[in-house]
Design an enzyme around this catalytic site. Structure first.
Site, PDB file in Angstrom:
ATOM      1  N   ASN A   1      -4.901  -9.875   3.955  1.00 46.31           N
ATOM      2  CA  ASN A   1      -6.252  -9.594   4.279  1.00 46.31           C
ATOM      3  C   ASN A   1      -7.310 -10.830   4.653  1.00 46.31           C
ATOM      4  O   ASN A   1      -8.377 -10.580   4.303  1.00 46.31           O
ATOM      5  CB  ASN A   1      -6.923  -8.843   2.999  1.00 46.31           C
ATOM      6  CG  ASN A   1      -6.798  -7.127   3.306  1.00 46.31           C
ATOM      7  OD1 ASN A   1      -7.042  -6.779   4.333  1.00 46.31           O
ATOM      8  ND2 ASN A   1      -6.233  -6.543   2.005  1.00 46.31           N
TER       9      ASN A   1
ATOM     10  N   HIS B   1      -1.059  -0.822  10.591  1.00 44.75           N
ATOM     11  CA  HIS B   1      -0.579  -2.287  10.421  1.00 44.75           C
ATOM     12  C   HIS B   1       0.733  -2.197  11.299  1.00 44.75           C
ATOM     13  O   HIS B   1       1.333  -0.977  11.472  1.00 44.75           O
ATOM     14  CB  HIS B   1      -0.035  -2.632   9.041  1.00 44.75           C
ATOM     15  CG  HIS B   1      -1.176  -3.062   8.249  1.00 44.75           C
ATOM     16  ND1 HIS B   1      -1.616  -4.539   7.810  1.00 44.75           N
ATOM     17  CD2 HIS B   1      -2.269  -2.440   7.857  1.00 44.75           C
ATOM     18  CE1 HIS B   1      -2.875  -4.594   7.209  1.00 44.75           C
ATOM     19  NE2 HIS B   1      -3.176  -3.311   6.968  1.00 44.75           N
TER      20      HIS B   1
ATOM     21  N   GLU C   1       0.888  -1.183  -0.269  1.00 43.46           N
ATOM     22  CA  GLU C   1      -0.208  -0.057   0.067  1.00 43.46           C
ATOM     23  C   GLU C   1       0.911   1.447  -0.073  1.00 43.46           C
ATOM     24  O   GLU C   1       0.789   2.209   0.849  1.00 43.46           O
ATOM     25  CB  GLU C   1      -0.870  -0.080   1.173  1.00 43.46           C
ATOM     26  CG  GLU C   1      -2.242   0.647   0.718  1.00 43.46           C
ATOM     27  CD  GLU C   1      -3.371   0.452   1.747  1.00 43.46           C
ATOM     28  OE1 GLU C   1      -4.306   1.216   1.583  1.00 43.46           O
ATOM     29  OE2 GLU C   1      -3.334  -0.199   2.700  1.00 43.46           O
TER      30      GLU C   1
ATOM     31  N   ASP D   1       0.287  -7.913   3.119  1.00 46.59           N
ATOM     32  CA  ASP D   1      -1.051  -8.264   3.407  1.00 46.59           C
ATOM     33  C   ASP D   1      -1.954  -9.006   2.919  1.00 46.59           C
ATOM     34  O   ASP D   1      -2.044  -8.707   1.681  1.00 46.59           O
ATOM     35  CB  ASP D   1      -1.325  -6.678   3.472  1.00 46.59           C
ATOM     36  CG  ASP D   1      -2.848  -6.411   4.207  1.00 46.59           C
ATOM     37  OD1 ASP D   1      -3.736  -7.368   4.466  1.00 46.59           O
ATOM     38  OD2 ASP D   1      -3.219  -5.267   4.087  1.00 46.59           O
TER      39      ASP D   1
END
Length: 263
Positions: free
Chosen positions: A154, A252, A36, A152
């Site tokens: 998810n 995070h 991200e 990540d």
């Protein structure tokens, strides 16, 4: 020891403003896999290509301020692979692979950012499409040699991996289909959840993400959705894992694992 960190930045500019470069120097990972980025190549050039003594490689999304992954490393890769060959997801900047091959060993390190389906049915459907597309990529990666996939995902795999599992069984990230996908991935002998191998009973201490709503961080109402997934021989070399919570760079936390090997 090879120190590898995975961290969803929720924006590289934001994370850097919160002290990420100084932490990277002090923590001294050999490889820092980030997700991200929320930045484009012109945003990164001359500003974020180097963190400490780590040189960065990136896969940015076509859309500004969205997604994107990177790997900062102190070692020169033998090859760089950008994307999985699926335009829908390559346009979103979700996969970057650095290869550190030698005549004795083939080794890949990947930074990956799985889609979130929490915004609605359309994105959940895209998440399922991504799971279908990434599965053969991971199979080929494991067949190629040793590999470490950081990122990540998810998905919280088991009830130990999130605080409020009972209330989230119908929510993206803990849906039965997503968890079944993780079980299948980890059950065929090609991939190991390294943190869970080192800490089979860990619960709250293993969480890596907290909602910005309410008092989730203060009360440790978190999820473990950031992973190191390694091929078995590499996973067996893992010696120590840490979720760093003393300082916050995003929603995070950095997950660092040390492996008894070298690039």
């Amino acid at each position: 020891m090879l120190r590898v960190t995975s961290l969803n930045l929720n924006g590289i500019r934001s994370a850097v403003s919160k002290g990420l470069p100084a932490w990277a120097v002090a923590a001294a990972p050999d490889v820092l896999c980030v997700q991200e980025l929320k930045a484009q190549p012109p945003d990164l050039a001359g500003r974020f290509e180097v963190l400490g003594d780590l040189r960065g490689y990136f896969h940015c999304a076509a859309k500004k301020g969205y997604s994107g992954v990177g790997i900062h490393t102190r070692h020169e890769p033998s090859d760089v692979v950008v994307g999985i060959g699926v335009p829908e997801f390559d346009d979103e900047g979700r996969y970057l692979e650095l290869r550190f091959d030698t005549p004795q060993r083939k080794l890949s390190v990947v930074s990956v950012y799985f889609p979130s389906g929490s915004s609605g049915d359309e994105r959940q459907a895209a998440k399922y499409r991504f799971l279908d597309q990434i599965e053969p990529v991971l199979a080929q990666l494991a067949a190629r040699g040793e590999a470490l996939v950081c990122g990540d995902v998810n998905i919280a795999h088991t009830e130990k991996d999130l605080k409020n599992w009972r209330g989230n069984q119908n929510n993206s990230g803990f849906l039965p289909e997503e968890r079944a996908w993780m079980t299948r991935l980890l059950g065929d002998g090609r991939w190991v959840d390294v943190y869970r191998r080192l800490h089979p009973d860990a619960e709250g201490e293993g969480y890596t993400w907290w909602s910005n709503r309410g008092q989730a961080w203060a009360k440790n109402v978190g999820w473990r959705i950031d992973y190191h997934l390694a091929t078995p021989a590499l996973a067996a070399l893992a010696r120590r894992a840490e979720v760093y919570k003393a300082q916050r760079f995003s929603d995070h936390a950095p997950l660092t694992i040390e492996y008894d090997t070298a690039l």
